[in-house]
Design a protein around this motif. Sequence first.
Motif, PDB file in Angstrom:
ATOM      1  N   PHE A   1      -6.502 102.949  73.955  1.00 28.94           N
ATOM      2  CA  PHE A   1      -7.330 102.368  75.006  1.00 28.94           C
ATOM      3  C   PHE A   1      -8.146 101.182  74.480  1.00 28.94           C
ATOM      4  N   GLY A   2      -7.529 100.417  73.590  1.00 28.62           N
ATOM      5  CA  GLY A   2      -8.174  99.235  73.038  1.00 28.62           C
ATOM      6  C   GLY A   2      -9.227  99.522  71.989  1.00 28.62           C
ATOM      7  N   ARG A   3      -9.356 100.778  71.556  1.00 28.94           N
ATOM      8  CA  ARG A   3     -10.383 101.164  70.598  1.00 28.94           C
ATOM      9  C   ARG A   3      -9.730 101.770  69.353  1.00 28.94           C
ATOM     10  N   SER A   4     -10.556 102.018  68.338  1.00 31.54           N
ATOM     11  CA  SER A   4     -10.074 102.787  67.202  1.00 31.54           C
ATOM     12  C   SER A   4      -9.851 104.225  67.659  1.00 31.54           C
ATOM     13  N   PRO A   5      -8.974 104.981  66.991  1.00 36.44           N
ATOM     14  CA  PRO A   5      -8.761 106.380  67.383  1.00 36.44           C
ATOM     15  C   PRO A   5     -10.053 107.199  67.408  1.00 36.44           C
ATOM     16  N   GLU A   6     -10.950 106.964  66.451  1.00 30.05           N
ATOM     17  CA  GLU A   6     -12.205 107.713  66.414  1.00 30.05           C
ATOM     18  C   GLU A   6     -13.039 107.455  67.667  1.00 30.05           C
TER      19      GLU A   6
ATOM     20  N   MET B   1      -4.552  93.466  73.527  1.00 26.93           N
ATOM     21  CA  MET B   1      -4.039  94.677  74.189  1.00 26.93           C
ATOM     22  C   MET B   1      -4.207  94.522  75.693  1.00 26.93           C
ATOM     23  N   THR B   2      -3.091  94.598  76.437  1.00 26.59           N
ATOM     24  CA  THR B   2      -3.158  94.426  77.879  1.00 26.59           C
ATOM     25  C   THR B   2      -3.801  95.636  78.533  1.00 26.59           C
ATOM     26  N   SER B   3      -4.247  95.483  79.787  1.00 29.39           N
ATOM     27  CA  SER B   3      -5.055  96.494  80.440  1.00 29.39           C
ATOM     28  C   SER B   3      -4.314  97.806  80.644  1.00 29.39           C
ATOM     29  N   ASP B   4      -2.975  97.766  80.801  1.00 27.35           N
ATOM     30  CA  ASP B   4      -2.237  99.007  81.043  1.00 27.35           C
ATOM     31  C   ASP B   4      -1.628  99.587  79.775  1.00 27.35           C
ATOM     32  N   LEU B   5      -1.891  98.985  78.616  1.00 27.83           N
ATOM     33  CA  LEU B   5      -1.373  99.472  77.347  1.00 27.83           C
ATOM     34  C   LEU B   5      -2.403 100.425  76.748  1.00 27.83           C
ATOM     35  N   ILE B   6      -2.099 101.731  76.753  1.00 24.61           N
ATOM     36  CA  ILE B   6      -3.093 102.704  76.311  1.00 24.61           C
ATOM     37  C   ILE B   6      -2.948 103.060  74.835  1.00 24.61           C
ATOM     38  N   LEU B   7      -1.765 102.836  74.256  1.00 23.93           N
ATOM     39  CA  LEU B   7      -1.553 103.124  72.839  1.00 23.93           C
ATOM     40  C   LEU B   7      -0.744 102.000  72.222  1.00 23.93           C
ATOM     41  N   GLU B   8      -1.234 101.507  71.097  1.00 26.10           N
ATOM     42  CA  GLU B   8      -0.514 100.456  70.371  1.00 26.10           C
ATOM     43  C   GLU B   8      -0.613 100.734  68.878  1.00 26.10           C
ATOM     44  N   ILE B   9       0.538 100.833  68.221  1.00 18.50           N
ATOM     45  CA  ILE B   9       0.623 101.030  66.772  1.00 18.50           C
ATOM     46  C   ILE B   9       1.475  99.906  66.208  1.00 18.50           C
ATOM     47  N   ARG B  10       0.953  99.217  65.190  1.00 23.87           N
ATOM     48  CA  ARG B  10       1.669  98.080  64.622  1.00 23.87           C
ATOM     49  C   ARG B  10       1.763  98.207  63.105  1.00 23.87           C
ATOM     50  N   ASP B  11       2.990  98.150  62.598  1.00 25.15           N
ATOM     51  CA  ASP B  11       3.264  98.061  61.154  1.00 25.15           C
ATOM     52  C   ASP B  11       2.540  99.135  60.350  1.00 25.15           C
ATOM     53  N   LEU B  12       2.608 100.373  60.811  1.00 28.06           N
ATOM     54  CA  LEU B  12       1.845 101.462  60.203  1.00 28.06           C
ATOM     55  C   LEU B  12       2.615 102.122  59.067  1.00 28.06           C
ATOM     56  N   ASP B  13       1.924 102.334  57.946  1.00 30.21           N
ATOM     57  CA  ASP B  13       2.419 103.135  56.827  1.00 30.21           C
ATOM     58  C   ASP B  13       1.396 104.233  56.552  1.00 30.21           C
TER      59      ASP B  13
END
Length: 255
Positions: free
Chosen positions: A67-72, A1-13
């Motif tokens: 922010f590079g972390r789990s949502p929790e 995850m790059t430094s300016d990418l605050i949210l990333e969702i991949r292949d979510l069901d």
Amino acid sequence: MTSDLILEIRDLDFAYDGGSPALEGVNLSLRQGESAGIIGPNGGGKSTLLKLILGMLVPQKGIIRVFGRSPEDARQLIGYMPQYHQLDGAFPILVREVVLQGTLHRNVWGRVPAEDRRAAAAALEEMGIADLAERSFSELSGGQRQRVLIARALACHPRLLLLDEPTANVDPGAEEQFYSTLNCLRRSMSILTVSHDLGFVSREIDRVICVNKHVSIHEGGTFDQAAADRIYRHGMHLVEHNHACFCNCGGEGAK
């Protein structure tokens, strides 16, 4: 995850209680400073997507990083305003107490540090409603309640703000003030707004996230009537808006 990418969702069901998928094959990213509007038909998965980002729901498949972390682990960096109808407007609570709820994740229940009281007061001031602090929440108009709830979301000094149908059940004047406030807040944080106002999402935000079980992304300026027809599959029409700035965040037009 790059430094300016605050949210990333991949292949979510995601599916509720083993039922058919509410969301399927979702891929989505948001960068620092971007604002996005989430649109789609009722039952299409918009609120579900927000709850997954907040860690209130857990996907059956895929990855979410905030922010590079789990949502929790990222919750303290997120401000959240739920849908208006999810709240009991008759509950006997003062406006300042509602806003203080936005800081509770940092505190032992029953103890409110002076720092959090200052944060709540600053959020009320930023929303232009400091004079309502000692009023009962139940006495307020729909537009005033809306601004109180945004102040609650801001009290934790979020880097990402999630708003779920923030203009539902408010009058046109309050809706106009909301959009001007949102333009101000965009200067200091990234914002995801669920809205049925297609004119707003087509002009006032950077990206349009269309959610109807699956997710498609449009740049704000490229979302047109044809795109609206594809996602809603019935006659939803774009209406233009032009907003001045009403919030106390500085800048030309603020008041």
